[in-house]
Design a protein around this motif. Structure first.
Motif, PDB file in Angstrom:
ATOM      1  N   LYS A 175       0.855  -1.202   0.000  1.00 26.66           N
ATOM      2  CA  LYS A 175       0.000   0.000   0.000  1.00 26.66           C
ATOM      3  C   LYS A 175       0.880   1.239   0.000  1.00 26.66           C
ATOM      4  CE  LYS A 175      -3.948  -2.005   2.510  1.00 26.66           C
ATOM      5  NZ  LYS A 175      -4.813  -1.882   3.715  1.00 26.66           N
ATOM      6  N   SER A 176       0.382   2.266  -0.628  1.00 22.57           N
ATOM      7  CA  SER A 176       1.133   3.533  -0.660  1.00 22.57           C
ATOM      8  C   SER A 176       0.516   4.508   0.340  1.00 22.57           C
ATOM      9  CB  SER A 176       1.093   4.130  -2.076  1.00 22.57           C
ATOM     10  OG  SER A 176      -0.254   4.241  -2.545  1.00 22.57           O
ATOM     11  N   PHE A 177       1.376   5.304   0.998  1.00 26.89           N
ATOM     12  CA  PHE A 177       0.918   6.222   2.044  1.00 26.89           C
ATOM     13  C   PHE A 177       1.605   7.584   1.895  1.00 26.89           C
ATOM     14  CE2 PHE A 177       0.180   2.042   3.857  1.00 26.89           C
ATOM     15  CZ  PHE A 177      -1.031   2.184   4.503  1.00 26.89           C
ATOM     16  N   ILE A 178       0.944   8.541   2.562  1.00 26.90           N
ATOM     17  CA  ILE A 178       1.543   9.854   2.758  1.00 26.90           C
ATOM     18  C   ILE A 178       1.548  10.117   4.255  1.00 26.90           C
ATOM     19  CG2 ILE A 178      -0.723  10.957   2.373  1.00 26.90           C
ATOM     20  CD1 ILE A 178       0.773  13.453   1.478  1.00 26.90           C
ATOM     21  N   LYS A 179       2.647  10.605   4.742  1.00 20.19           N
ATOM     22  CA  LYS A 179       2.762  10.821   6.185  1.00 20.19           C
ATOM     23  C   LYS A 179       2.370  12.277   6.474  1.00 20.19           C
ATOM     24  CE  LYS A 179       6.028   8.779   8.439  1.00 20.19           C
ATOM     25  NZ  LYS A 179       7.357   8.419   8.991  1.00 20.19           N
ATOM     26  N   VAL A 180       1.365  12.431   7.356  1.00 16.21           N
ATOM     27  CA  VAL A 180       0.878  13.756   7.749  1.00 16.21           C
ATOM     28  C   VAL A 180       0.913  13.838   9.267  1.00 16.21           C
ATOM     29  CG1 VAL A 180      -1.041  15.395   7.675  1.00 16.21           C
ATOM     30  CG2 VAL A 180      -0.605  13.893   5.718  1.00 16.21           C
ATOM     31  N   LEU A 181       1.717  14.782   9.773  1.00 18.40           N
ATOM     32  CA  LEU A 181       1.849  14.962  11.229  1.00 18.40           C
ATOM     33  C   LEU A 181       2.189  13.647  11.927  1.00 18.40           C
ATOM     34  CD1 LEU A 181      -1.210  17.370  11.824  1.00 18.40           C
ATOM     35  CD2 LEU A 181       1.202  17.969  11.531  1.00 18.40           C
ATOM     36  N   GLY A 182       3.066  12.894  11.291  1.00 13.03           N
ATOM     37  CA  GLY A 182       3.565  11.651  11.897  1.00 13.03           C
ATOM     38  C   GLY A 182       2.632  10.482  11.735  1.00 13.03           C
ATOM     39  N   LYS A 183       1.524  10.698  11.079  1.00 11.04           N
ATOM     40  CA  LYS A 183       0.584   9.611  10.873  1.00 11.04           C
ATOM     41  C   LYS A 183       0.511   9.257   9.393  1.00 11.04           C
ATOM     42  CE  LYS A 183      -2.363  10.647  14.886  1.00 11.04           C
ATOM     43  NZ  LYS A 183      -3.735  10.902  15.340  1.00 11.04           N
ATOM     44  N   LYS A 184       0.273   7.939   9.108  1.00 11.52           N
ATOM     45  CA  LYS A 184       0.185   7.488   7.727  1.00 11.52           C
ATOM     46  C   LYS A 184      -1.250   7.592   7.241  1.00 11.52           C
ATOM     47  CE  LYS A 184       1.929   3.345   8.125  1.00 11.52           C
ATOM     48  NZ  LYS A 184       2.454   2.021   7.753  1.00 11.52           N
ATOM     49  N   ARG A 185      -1.356   8.106   6.018  1.00  9.28           N
ATOM     50  CA  ARG A 185      -2.666   8.212   5.400  1.00  9.28           C
ATOM     51  C   ARG A 185      -2.562   7.585   4.009  1.00  9.28           C
ATOM     52  NH1 ARG A 185      -5.147  14.057   5.072  1.00  9.28           N
ATOM     53  NH2 ARG A 185      -5.041  13.752   7.343  1.00  9.28           N
ATOM     54  N   ALA A 186      -3.466   6.623   3.765  1.00  9.71           N
ATOM     55  CA  ALA A 186      -3.431   5.929   2.483  1.00  9.71           C
ATOM     56  C   ALA A 186      -3.708   6.873   1.333  1.00  9.71           C
ATOM     57  CB  ALA A 186      -4.463   4.794   2.473  1.00  9.71           C
ATOM     58  N   SER A 187      -2.936   6.676   0.222  1.00 11.93           N
ATOM     59  CA  SER A 187      -3.121   7.524  -0.951  1.00 11.93           C
ATOM     60  C   SER A 187      -2.484   6.847  -2.156  1.00 11.93           C
ATOM     61  CB  SER A 187      -2.469   8.892  -0.746  1.00 11.93           C
ATOM     62  OG  SER A 187      -2.550   9.656  -1.936  1.00 11.93           O
ATOM     63  N   ASN A 188      -3.101   7.069  -3.333  1.00 17.17           N
ATOM     64  CA  ASN A 188      -2.537   6.557  -4.583  1.00 17.17           C
ATOM     65  C   ASN A 188      -2.049   7.692  -5.472  1.00 17.17           C
ATOM     66  OD1 ASN A 188      -2.994   3.811  -4.043  1.00 17.17           O
ATOM     67  ND2 ASN A 188      -5.131   3.964  -4.729  1.00 17.17           N
ATOM     68  N   ASN A 189      -2.029   8.889  -4.912  1.00 16.98           N
ATOM     69  CA  ASN A 189      -1.587  10.073  -5.646  1.00 16.98           C
ATOM     70  C   ASN A 189      -0.061  10.090  -5.675  1.00 16.98           C
ATOM     71  OD1 ASN A 189      -0.936  12.657  -6.582  1.00 16.98           O
ATOM     72  ND2 ASN A 189      -2.851  13.506  -5.768  1.00 16.98           N
ATOM     73  N   ALA A 190       0.500   9.911  -6.869  1.00 11.85           N
ATOM     74  CA  ALA A 190       1.946   9.813  -6.987  1.00 11.85           C
ATOM     75  C   ALA A 190       2.657  11.056  -6.466  1.00 11.85           C
ATOM     76  CB  ALA A 190       2.313   9.561  -8.448  1.00 11.85           C
ATOM     77  N   LYS A 191       2.046  12.231  -6.642  1.00 12.89           N
ATOM     78  CA  LYS A 191       2.696  13.477  -6.218  1.00 12.89           C
ATOM     79  C   LYS A 191       2.713  13.618  -4.704  1.00 12.89           C
ATOM     80  CE  LYS A 191       1.658  16.023 -10.473  1.00 12.89           C
ATOM     81  NZ  LYS A 191       1.014  17.205 -11.064  1.00 12.89           N
ATOM     82  N   LYS A 192       1.800  12.903  -4.010  1.00  9.08           N
ATOM     83  CA  LYS A 192       1.723  13.021  -2.559  1.00  9.08           C
ATOM     84  C   LYS A 192       2.399  11.838  -1.831  1.00  9.08           C
ATOM     85  CE  LYS A 192      -2.589  15.659  -2.573  1.00  9.08           C
ATOM     86  NZ  LYS A 192      -3.997  15.705  -2.103  1.00  9.08           N
ATOM     87  N   VAL A 193       2.353  10.701  -2.415  1.00 11.34           N
ATOM     88  CA  VAL A 193       2.883   9.498  -1.755  1.00 11.34           C
ATOM     89  C   VAL A 193       4.376   9.632  -1.511  1.00 11.34           C
ATOM     90  CG1 VAL A 193       3.360   7.035  -2.056  1.00 11.34           C
ATOM     91  CG2 VAL A 193       1.096   7.950  -2.625  1.00 11.34           C
TER      92      VAL A 193
END
Length: 294
Positions: A175-193
């Motif tokens: 799974k791909s994630f983006i880390k926001v404020l130390g927390k992982k949030r799932a995302s498939n957006n290549a520019k954000k992951v």
């Protein structure tokens, strides 16, 4: 009729002489024939003895033994027989000579009987040994074939055991994630992951050796480059470029593993496309999965 006594006496004497000469002639002729027959008998006996001696020498030459002692005894007997034959050939046929050599021949025959009995016994023993050797060799060949078969079976069994003892894994997910404020949030957006989570399960296997296991994660981007390249590690003739290395403790039981691989700063933003994730135990690939970014 008047008979002259003196004339009568002369006639009587002459008659007696004629009878005596006749008897003497007959006796001489008969005696000559007897002597001639006796001489022929002696010659025949001599030839018979010579023939037997020659046959004995021939038999000596035909006998072949590997025993040094028996070979030496054969040579002595052969020389004695040759000597007797040579001596007999040079002597005239005489009753005493023939009798002496017959006695000598009898003695040689007795010695030969014992000697050839010993040779026959040795030959029989050698033949038995050859047969036993042949049987033993046949059994050895059979045993070698059995051993070869067993070695092949053991080899295959060892391969099966080695194969059965290999570390295996399943349930590969990414799974791909983006880390926001130390927390992982799932995302498939290549520019954000900025990271990819890889999860899998090491299977239970009682044959696998317990202890530390080297796990390597390799993530390949759409441009066929390794994300978060940590360099290459060599395993004999092969090398592996990896994104993450993790040492896990394996105790032959099911072990769930999740690992996060964060993209390097110079790799962001990630490009859209499919990312291939491979999981290795040292140089051996355990499995793979993939994730697609938009």
């Amino acid at each position: 009729m008047i008979v002259n006594p003196q004339l009568f006496n002369y006639r009587l004497i002459i008659g007696s002489l004629i009878v005596a000469v006749t008897v003497l002639s007959v006796f001489s002729y008969t005696n000559y024939q007897s002597i001639e027959a006796h001489q022929q008998f002696l010659e025949q006996e001599k030839k018979l003895v010579e023939s037997e001696l020659s046959q004995m020498i021939t038999r000596y030459d035909e006998v072949s033994v590997s025993n040094d002692l028996i070979t030496s005894q054969l040579e002595v007997a052969k020389q004695n027989t040759k000597l007797a034959l040579d001596s007999l050939s040079m002597l005239k046929s005489d009753l005493s000579v023939i009798s002496r050599f017959k006695t000598q021949l009898y003695g040689l025959k007795l010695k030969n009987k014992d000697l050839f009995n010993t040779i026959d016994s040795l030959n029989l023993e050698n033949q038995n040994l050859k047969e036993e050797k042949s049987i033993a060799f046949t059994e050895l060949v059979k045993q070698r074939k059995v051993n070869t078969s067993l070695l092949e079976e053991n080899k295959n069994l060892n391969k099966s055991i080695e194969k059965g003892a290999l570390l295996t894994a399943n349930s590969f997910k990414a799974k791909s994630f983006i880390k926001v404020l130390g927390k992982k949030r799932a995302s498939n957006n290549a520019k954000k992951v900025d990271q990819i989570e890889v999860c899998f399960t090491l299977a239970e296997n009682t044959l696998t050796e317990q202890g530390e296991k080297e796990i390597y994660i390799q993530i390949v981007n759409p441009q066929n480059n390794v994300v978060s390249d940590k360099g290459a590690i060599s395993f004999g003739d092969t090398s592996l470029i990896y994104s993450l290395k993790k040492i896990v403790e394996y105790n032959n039981e099911v072990l769930d593993i999740c690992l996060d691989i964060e993209a390097d700063v110079d790799e962001r933003p990630l490009t859209a496309g499919t990312y291939f994730i491979n999981v290795f135990n040292k140089a051996r690939k355990l499995g793979s999965t993939q994730v697609t970014l938009n």
